[in-house]
Design an enzyme around this catalytic site. Structure first.
Site, short mmCIF file in Angstrom:
data_model
loop_
_atom_site.label_atom_id
_atom_site.label_comp_id
_atom_site.label_asym_id
_atom_site.label_seq_id
_atom_site.Cartn_x
_atom_site.Cartn_y
_atom_site.Cartn_z
N ARG A 52 103.79 34.47 -46.29
CA ARG A 52 104.71 35.35 -45.57
C ARG A 52 104.32 35.46 -44.10
O ARG A 52 105.20 35.51 -43.22
CB ARG A 52 104.75 36.74 -46.23
CG ARG A 52 105.86 37.61 -45.67
CD ARG A 52 106.03 38.89 -46.46
NE ARG A 52 104.88 39.76 -46.37
CZ ARG A 52 104.73 40.89 -47.06
NH1 ARG A 52 105.66 41.29 -47.88
NH2 ARG A 52 103.64 41.62 -46.93
N LYS A 151 107.74 40.36 -40.85
CA LYS A 151 106.75 41.44 -40.74
C LYS A 151 106.15 41.36 -39.33
O LYS A 151 105.09 40.78 -39.11
CB LYS A 151 105.69 41.30 -41.83
CG LYS A 151 104.95 42.59 -42.09
CD LYS A 151 104.23 42.55 -43.43
CE LYS A 151 103.27 43.69 -43.58
NZ LYS A 151 103.86 45.02 -43.59
N GLU A 184 114.96 50.36 -47.97
CA GLU A 184 113.51 50.43 -48.24
C GLU A 184 112.94 51.65 -47.55
O GLU A 184 113.65 52.34 -46.79
CB GLU A 184 112.79 49.16 -47.78
CG GLU A 184 112.82 48.91 -46.28
CD GLU A 184 111.94 47.73 -45.83
OE1 GLU A 184 111.06 47.29 -46.58
OE2 GLU A 184 112.18 47.26 -44.71
#
Ligand code: PMP
Length: 290
Positions: A52, A151, A184
């Site tokens: 990721r 991210k 989220e």
């Protein structure tokens, strides 16, 4: 002994671990990161986190100048050097030092640092009693602005929602998309259970594809609990039998109240507790050893 931090290929004492004020990570939040955890000298889902990290970097066209293998070895070395059995690891890659303009091409070399420290846990009673959370007035970044699947070091969107939570006297806030769909929390993914089935929002509407989230979907499958990636309104949460959040730091934490609406019985649900147990077992048995 002072904590040793990995920064640009070297280990330095915590007090000396500094980045330049011209680093675009500092000036613009231009960079990517991962939060990773180790349990009993095993790093949990390390490859998934590294994948990721590199995907986030690619999405912002940041070329990480070391291989994944090297990055993994630097993380393991940081853990060994600090002699940590259970740790929270922060791996960061910034655009690097540039000038005062935005142009990323002016940054010659990305800055890489790795912090491995003791893990600060939520108090146990929050897991036993469950969390009250609120719905933030701050909407999650739209995927066409800054995709939450990246991210990135640019966490202000989440921090503003966290401030909403703090103002309301709770520790987490649920964020909605611009269209008003549940997406989220500030640092966790969200799940509900309704009539024995599990639901979580699809990440393409604006959620990070959590490593813990994917593990939970897998654990549920092993228990023959089907998961549906579903676009939901908050009403569906209020009517859920159970609700919980997932994240590397929080693991699985039950939610018992959203705004003034009590979820299910107002106590952590049965399936949530079973999945928590499965997750704990998995963290105790797997991972990359160091
Ligand atoms: N959403 C956000 C916004 C996060 O920052 C995180 C990580 N803290 C998560 C979800 C959970 O992801 P993971 O399970 O990979 O830690």
């Amino acid at each position: 002994m002072s904590l040793k931090i990995f920064i640009d290929g070297k280990f330095v004492d915590k007090e000396d671990a500094k980045v330049s004020v011209f680093d675009h990570g500092v000036l613009y939040g231009d960079g990517v990161f991962e939060g990773i955890r180790s349990y009993n000298r095993h790093v949990f889902k390390l490859d998934e986190h590294i994948d990721r990290l590199y995907e986030s970097a690619e999405a912002i066209r940041l070329n990480i100048p070391v291989s994944k293998k090297e990055f993994i070895s630097d993380i393991l070395e940081t853990l060994k050097l600090n002699d940590l059995d259970d740790a929270y690891i922060r791996a960061v890659v910034t655009r690097g030092v540039g000038d005062l303009g935005l142009d990323p091409r002016k940054c010659a070399k990305p800055t890489i640092f790795i912090i491995a420290d003791k893990i600060a846990l939520y108090p146990e009673e929050l897991y036993e009693d469950g969390l009250p959370i609120i719905i933030s007035k701050t909407r999650r970044n739209h995927p066409t602005t800054l995709d939450p699947r990246i991210k990135s070091l640019n966490y202000l969107n989440n921090i503003l929602a966290k401030i909403d939570a703090i103002d309301a006297g709770v520790v987490e806030a649920l964020m909605l998309t611009l269209e008003g769909y549940v997406v989220e929390c500030t640092g966790d993914n969200i799940f509900i259970i309704k009539d024995g089935k599990m639901y979580t929002p699809p990440s393409d509407i604006g959620a990070l594809e959590g490593v813990t989230r994917n593990v939970i979907i897998e654990l549920a499958r092993e228990r023959n609990i089907e998961t549906d990636l579903k676009v939901m309104m908050s009403k569906e949460l209020f009517e859920a039998d159970e609700c919980f959040l997932t994240g590397t730091a929080a693991e699985i934490i039950p939610v018992v109240k959203i705004d003034d609406k009590v979820i299910g019985t107002g106590k952590p649900g049965k399936i949530t507790q079973e999945i928590r147990k499965d997750f704990k077992k998995l963290t105790e048995t797997g991972g990359t050893k160091y």
